[in-house]
Design an enzyme around this catalytic site. Sequence first.
Site, PDB file in Angstrom:
ATOM      1  N   ASP A 297       0.370  -0.891  -0.324  1.00 12.16           N
ATOM      2  CA  ASP A 297       0.348   0.412   0.248  1.00 12.16           C
ATOM      3  C   ASP A 297       1.381   1.266   0.098  1.00 12.16           C
ATOM      4  OD1 ASP A 297      -2.020   2.056   0.660  1.00 12.16           O
ATOM      5  OD2 ASP A 297      -2.470   1.440   2.150  1.00 12.16           O
ATOM      6  N   ASP A 437     -17.419   4.977  -0.460  1.00 12.06           N
ATOM      7  CA  ASP A 437     -16.447   4.084   0.700  1.00 12.06           C
ATOM      8  C   ASP A 437     -16.346   3.783   1.765  1.00 12.06           C
ATOM      9  OD1 ASP A 437     -13.429   4.291   1.099  1.00 12.06           O
ATOM     10  OD2 ASP A 437     -13.459   5.390  -0.691  1.00 12.06           O
ATOM     11  N   ASP A 550     -10.592  -3.270  -1.869  1.00  9.02           N
ATOM     12  CA  ASP A 550      -9.996  -2.627  -1.166  1.00  9.02           C
ATOM     13  C   ASP A 550      -8.634  -2.759   0.222  1.00  9.02           C
ATOM     14  OD1 ASP A 550      -7.965   0.183  -1.195  1.00  9.02           O
ATOM     15  OD2 ASP A 550      -9.214   1.339  -0.288  1.00  9.02           O
ATOM     16  N   ARG A 610      -7.337  -3.539  -5.385  1.00 17.64           N
ATOM     17  CA  ARG A 610      -6.591  -2.718  -5.353  1.00 17.64           C
ATOM     18  C   ARG A 610      -4.959  -4.081  -5.777  1.00 17.64           C
ATOM     19  NH1 ARG A 610      -5.352   1.482  -1.271  1.00 17.64           N
ATOM     20  NH2 ARG A 610      -4.255  -0.422  -0.184  1.00 17.64           N
ATOM     21  N   ASP A 626      -3.557   5.266  -5.719  1.00 19.14           N
ATOM     22  CA  ASP A 626      -3.812   6.839  -4.804  1.00 19.14           C
ATOM     23  C   ASP A 626      -3.294   7.281  -5.309  1.00 19.14           C
ATOM     24  OD1 ASP A 626      -5.734   5.753  -2.875  1.00 19.14           O
ATOM     25  OD2 ASP A 626      -3.762   5.221  -1.497  1.00 19.14           O
ATOM     26  N   HIS A 684     -12.416   9.289  -8.981  1.00 16.68           N
ATOM     27  CA  HIS A 684     -12.303   9.019  -7.604  1.00 16.68           C
ATOM     28  C   HIS A 684     -11.652  10.371  -6.904  1.00 16.68           C
ATOM     29  CE1 HIS A 684     -12.387   6.558  -3.554  1.00 16.68           C
ATOM     30  NE2 HIS A 684     -11.485   6.183  -3.919  1.00 16.68           N
TER      31      HIS A 684
END
Length: 981
Positions: A297, A437, A550, A610, A626, A684
């Site tokens: 991440d 979300d 996610d 993701r 992101d 997003h």
Amino acid sequence: MCLGTIGKNSIRFTEQFFLFICFTVIITNVVVSAMKPQDFRTCAQTSFCRRNRAYADKAISNSFVSPYNVVKDTINIENGIISGELINTENKVSFVFQVHLLMNNIARIKINEKYPLKPRYDGVKYWSLIQEPVNTLEYTENPSTGKDGVTSLSFGVDRNRKVIIYHTPFHVELLVNDEPVIIFNNRGFFNFEHLRKKDDSVNQPEELIIQSEINTEKEIQTEEKKEERSEEGLWEETFNGKIDSKPNGPESIGLDISFPGFGHVYGIPEHASTLSLKETRGGDGTYNEPYRLYNLDVFEYDLDSPMALYGSIPFLLAHRKGVSAAILWLNAAETWIDIVKSKDDKSFLSFGKPTSTSTHTHWFSESGIIDVFAFLGPTTSDIFKQYGSLTGFTALPQSFAIGYHQCRWNYLSQGDVAEVDEGFDVNDIPYDVIWLDIEHTDDKKYFTWDKIKFSEPEKMQKNIGRKGRKMVAIVDPHVKRDDGYYIYKEAKDLDILTKDKDGKVYEGWCWPGNSVWIDWTNPKAQDWFSKKFAFIQYKGSTEFLFIWNDMNEPSVFNGPEITMPKDLLHYEGWEHRNLHNLFGMAFHSATSQGLINRTTPNHRPFVLSRSFFAGSQRFGAIWTGDNVANWDHLAASSPMLLTIGISGLPFSGADVGGFFGNPEPELLVRWYQTGAFQPFFRAHAHIDTKRREPWLFGDPYTSYIRDAIRQRYILLPFWYTIFQEASTNGMPIIRPMFVVFPDNEEIFAMEDQYFIGNSLLVKPITNQGQTTTEVYFAGNDLYYDYYTFKKVQGSGKVKVDITMNKIPVFLKGGSIIPRRQRFRRSSLAMYSDPFTLLVALNKKGEAAGTLYLDDGKTYEYQKGHYIHRNFNFTSGRFISTSFNKQVQDSENNYIKTNKDLRIERIIVLGVDRSPKNIIGYYNDLIDDKKELKFSLGGIDDIKGIVSASIGVSVEEISKDIIIIRDPKLLVKRDWTIEFVN
Ligand code: NOJ
């Protein structure tokens, strides 16, 4: 331990941040911080990476000879498998190897220890491959086999693929038409760290110091220091204060794989890097670090970097004029790949063209076995098919999924959802899906709803559903540790939670605070979880609701590198280290199965993930995580998505607008214009950003965004047709230039323009205030401006003026594209609309294309219930025939319910004189020919189509186009249109 609730504005929780929360419990506003490189390991901070790089450095010294030899008389050839034994002559450890000759010109090499202290992980195949690959019996032993320490076989139907195994030292060449394309252990980097006991002091691998470290640590390189380092990281490793207990000690595997004569290699996503991969051992314009595959991440990630991101596909494609070859390194442990190139390989390789460039890759994984597939093409499309035949083709999505998606962290309440939905209608902008979300849940407990803000979830979804639209809600893989939460309780009772090294349930931090992780690799967990999506279990869900997975790398805020410790234990006691990179895919798989199961008959799922791995294409779409609202991130989205697409996972997109930060209107417009031409199209935004629904910017920006989204909708039949193609032959949806023009070396590294299918050439505009750009027109044929239909003058690099209302898009001569030109509020609302066919003739006056249609929802298409047309325009005759031989039209449920679908218009580009007349007829009613109404550049007809050519005036549209009005031809039938001169 802190059990406080995490506030709704929480952004990013490093461990320090968690401590902060624990002590203050109140969080209101948190500043977004940029990616911290110090959170992630470098190669030098990773002991197996250091050891393998050092081994490679030693191996390229002149005196080095690889110690791995084939043991005499052990080779056996049976049923398409060449097997034998290897020995490491230095430490006398034995290995078994197999070379499988597979169907479809694929080969596979497997190497494992002969007598491992305990089994090594070999489970990746169960997750990545759709079935055990079938060996081919189409092979012939060559006369040299068995002699001179060489074993050689020719295989494939034409026997034009060859494998040569050299025994001393062991290395393997794969040849296509007698030219080597892939060589294993050519440079002698093969290094298999056998399992050993900690106290077995003679049998420890040497810790070699890599050159880069020697330079920085020169002063401290005393003999004493070297001595200390030799043990470092073998049996325990520490990073940022977190200890990896490494109970098995060193167990890495490494192998060099050369691609002789190949100057370009591609693939191994996910990196924010170039399409044509860079060299990694330093020097101008190259990286110092290897490409890393370790799902992490990494928010607000750096660009032009080989560092790991959210997903990993260990697939690498080499391409040169005339031939492509590729490999899949089937290993889900942390993996690094070094790449170097060499010119004039004569001294290095036993063949090769003196002036050509060769690429040499070096792969090393922390654990597991060597299991490598080689795809011997010879073309890129053969390779995409070969790879898909092993790992599965991309799942055909429901048709809504390729429309436009509106997301933000977070739509705050059902009232907010209703308002945004209404906003699209008021502003005449189509969209298909609105997303929720993490804040929609009750305290980050997935499958629940915030009781106040989302008190009537079913009603909310039905209101959206009534308009033909859908919703997506997030379900993350961490589970709040709360005895009152049924998901936690059931998972705990079923004993399907991931354990720590001592066998206790592992706890870590994520959005809900203290969390546990279901062990997705446990079949029991897969089965249980896939039932959680039943409407009766997932309270408040309806058939209009789809899912977003996610944080499934997995993201663990207080874990090493913000993920799971490697010594955690999964199903059957396997350490997390062995399967880290497939963990997220296993979650994606269970979720996707859950959505399939919840309806009878089954509907196709939509799940965005993701994290990904080889095989994820079977479960849904992915996005690039992101990113940041800046121009460089917009530019980076093209090479990233092209790379992911050629690695078998074509349904991918990047957050439109950029996740972090507030895009200025120009950037946002350019991002929409680009996103409309990428496979997964979703806007997003981070919770801390300003609202940015398209109408908030006012004109001209709102109009530009509306036009961009409408272009997406006009082209939905074209997109869906290409998705169908990808789902049957593995062709990427957006294609790099080299895939469409494989012999044009000038464009092998081109990444700022690409094709959709083989027909539409797209050039995103990624600079502020840009007024011109250069577009490369390859192939010496005609191209047409997609909006004005004017012929492009020139070939190769051509300067093109640009305006704010659109990005450059061109139609390649020779294409036929299906469109639906009526503006509606969603893709479902267009379901029965008639089609416009855009025919762009090439220099020979020919064009071809296809159109695929089905119910866009169920699996009925697998039984033949679809329409698949083949359009062909040659010698003034435009013919439509059917590809569907599976069922008769009278039995075809899709045709039965869509019998009136018709062609309402045909636009033919590249005709410079008017035919006398144009006639049309059904092929089975040849005597019933009708004269069709048409015009050459007729102003009224042009007026009728101009709305589809956004922002272009009637005057700007080419007059060299024929528009056939309402030919009264049904899509389902075979028909012919003749131009009579
Ligand atoms: C991280 C994801 O990448 C982002 O898209 C999402 O909005 C946040 N998690 C919150 O769920």
